[in-house]
Design a protein around this motif. Structure first.
Motif, PDB file in Angstrom:
ATOM      1  N   GLY A  21      98.085  37.517  46.608  1.00 20.83           N
ATOM      2  CA  GLY A  21      98.931  36.574  45.255  1.00 20.83           C
ATOM      3  C   GLY A  21      97.883  35.875  44.553  1.00 20.83           C
ATOM      4  N   LEU A  22      97.211  36.567  44.476  1.00 20.33           N
ATOM      5  CA  LEU A  22      96.470  35.956  43.287  1.00 20.33           C
ATOM      6  C   LEU A  22      96.356  36.678  42.180  1.00 20.33           C
ATOM      7  N   LEU A  24      93.371  37.135  40.116  1.00 19.91           N
ATOM      8  CA  LEU A  24      93.029  38.359  40.166  1.00 19.91           C
ATOM      9  C   LEU A  24      93.020  39.701  40.428  1.00 19.91           C
ATOM     10  N   TRP A  27      94.566  40.933  37.755  1.00 19.90           N
ATOM     11  CA  TRP A  27      94.097  41.558  36.613  1.00 19.90           C
ATOM     12  C   TRP A  27      93.231  43.288  36.534  1.00 19.90           C
TER      13      TRP A  27
ATOM     14  N   LEU B  18      86.502  31.374  38.109  1.00 15.65           N
ATOM     15  CA  LEU B  18      87.660  31.010  38.722  1.00 15.65           C
ATOM     16  C   LEU B  18      88.603  30.600  38.743  1.00 15.65           C
ATOM     17  N   THR B  19      89.176  31.247  37.459  1.00 13.94           N
ATOM     18  CA  THR B  19      89.886  31.657  36.411  1.00 13.94           C
ATOM     19  C   THR B  19      91.258  32.306  37.548  1.00 13.94           C
ATOM     20  N   GLY B  20      90.527  33.514  38.053  1.00 16.72           N
ATOM     21  CA  GLY B  20      91.031  34.614  39.229  1.00 16.72           C
ATOM     22  C   GLY B  20      91.934  34.431  40.196  1.00 16.72           C
ATOM     23  N   THR B  21      91.241  33.118  40.232  1.00 18.05           N
ATOM     24  CA  THR B  21      91.143  32.671  41.451  1.00 18.05           C
ATOM     25  C   THR B  21      92.463  32.216  42.851  1.00 18.05           C
ATOM     26  N   PRO B  22      93.207  31.034  41.628  1.00 24.81           N
ATOM     27  CA  PRO B  22      94.968  30.279  42.126  1.00 24.81           C
ATOM     28  C   PRO B  22      95.552  31.672  42.280  1.00 24.81           C
ATOM     29  N   LYS B  23      96.632  31.219  43.668  1.00 26.59           N
ATOM     30  CA  LYS B  23      97.139  31.774  43.493  1.00 26.59           C
ATOM     31  C   LYS B  23      98.129  32.571  42.019  1.00 26.59           C
ATOM     32  N   LYS B  24      98.989  33.334  42.005  1.00 22.69           N
ATOM     33  CA  LYS B  24      99.898  33.527  40.735  1.00 22.69           C
ATOM     34  C   LYS B  24     101.029  32.438  41.017  1.00 22.69           C
ATOM     35  N   ASN B 120      98.741  25.195  44.250  1.00 24.26           N
ATOM     36  CA  ASN B 120      98.708  24.198  45.852  1.00 24.26           C
ATOM     37  C   ASN B 120      99.882  23.364  46.138  1.00 24.26           C
ATOM     38  N   TYR B 144     100.748  17.855  52.081  1.00 26.10           N
ATOM     39  CA  TYR B 144     101.474  19.770  51.402  1.00 26.10           C
ATOM     40  C   TYR B 144     102.122  20.370  53.052  1.00 26.10           C
TER      41      TYR B 144
END
Lengths: 120, 162
Positions: A21-22, A24, A27, B18-24, B120, B144
């Motif tokens: 679910g990232l 990445l 992409w 790092l922009t690719g690492t957060p959750k969608k 998050n 959280y």
């Protein structure tokens, strides 16, 4: 620099194959299906990314003190984009320490090599 | 000069990764934000400290803070909630958020869902007890886990002067 590239490839593989679910995954059009311990899924990529970043900056400056910059940026990113989980912070510091250790060993062996060459 | 340029480039490249690492982020569906209620405190431990009686979940530790006007409750390892004698303007604080994002809305407390760009999400809880020696004990904190925010409200509501 080879080790930095290898570290990035491994980190990317962990993200793609063992996380779900990232952004990445969009992409690359894949979804992670492997299961692994949390330390591999979460902390290992952080440490490898930090290691590669430190090695890259060192390759540019050839000065150990400059490793403070990638480490600081890593921690700022962890505090803003990430969760500032203590385990992630430890991973980032470990990545930077790993890089400095490798650089230190490489420098020492290079010094010994040049000394032995000069004495011949 | 070249080195600085390369360093900036390296930083840009590594931070871009790092922009690719957060959750969608998926858009929230209408009504998808949960509504919370404060849990009942039956079975919770009762503690008398600093002139008040307070209920806290099992395994929580209640301690008086260094200053006399505050209490600290540790609900889990590394997560401490601080309850202070203070006056908070709850309606004003509540008005900062869209009504849809309020998970609990009461005259003495509210819990709101805070969304972050990194995915998050967390809850912010603001609650005040009935006055104890002229001033209420209030808490303005976040967690959280929604359950923890709800527990904080229950703790505040359990506060009674001795």
């Amino acid at each position: 620099m080879k080790s930095a590239a290898l570290a990035l490839v491994i980190a990317l593989a962990v993200y793609l194959l063992a996380r779900q679910g990232l952004v990445l995954h969009d992409w690359f059009g894949v979804e992670g299906k492997l299961t692994a311990p949390d330390i591999i899924r979460f902390q290992l990529p952080d440490a490898l990314w930090q290691y590669a970043f430190c090695m890259t900056v060192y390759a540019i400056w050839r000065d150990l003190r400059t490793l403070a910059l990638p480490l600081a940026l890593g921690l700022v990113a962890e505090a803003t984009i990430g969760t500032f989980d203590p385990a992630d912070v430890v991973a980032l510091v470990a990545g930077a320490l790993g890089a400095s250790l490798q650089i230190g060993i490489a420098r020492r062996s290079a010094t010994r090599h040049s000394e032995s060459s000069a004495s011949r | 000069m070249k080195r600085i340029l390369y360093t900036v480039l390296a930083c840009a490249v590594f931070l871009t990764m790092l922009t690719g690492t957060p959750k969608k982020r998926r858009p929230r569906e209408a009504g998808s934000i949960p509504k919370l209620t404060a849990p009942v405190t039956t079975g919770w431990q009762r503690t008398e400290v600093a002139g008040i009686r307070i209920a806290a979940p099992p395994n929580a530790t209640v301690t008086r803070a260094d200053d006399v006007y505050a209490l600290e409750i540790r609900l889990e390892r590394d997560r401490v909630f601080r309850f202070e004698k203070q006056v908070l303007d709850l309606p004003q604080l509540r008005s900062e958020y869209p009504v849809d994002f309020l998970m609990l809305d009461a005259p003495d407390a509210f819990i709101v869902l805070i969304e972050t760009s990194g995915g998050n999400d967390f809850c912010r809880v603001v609650a005040c007890s009935a006055p104890v020696n002229r001033a209420p004990l209030c808490v303005d904190t976040h967690a959280y886990a929604n359950e923890q925010c709800a527990q904080v409200v229950a703790i505040v509501r359990s506060i009674q002067p001795l």
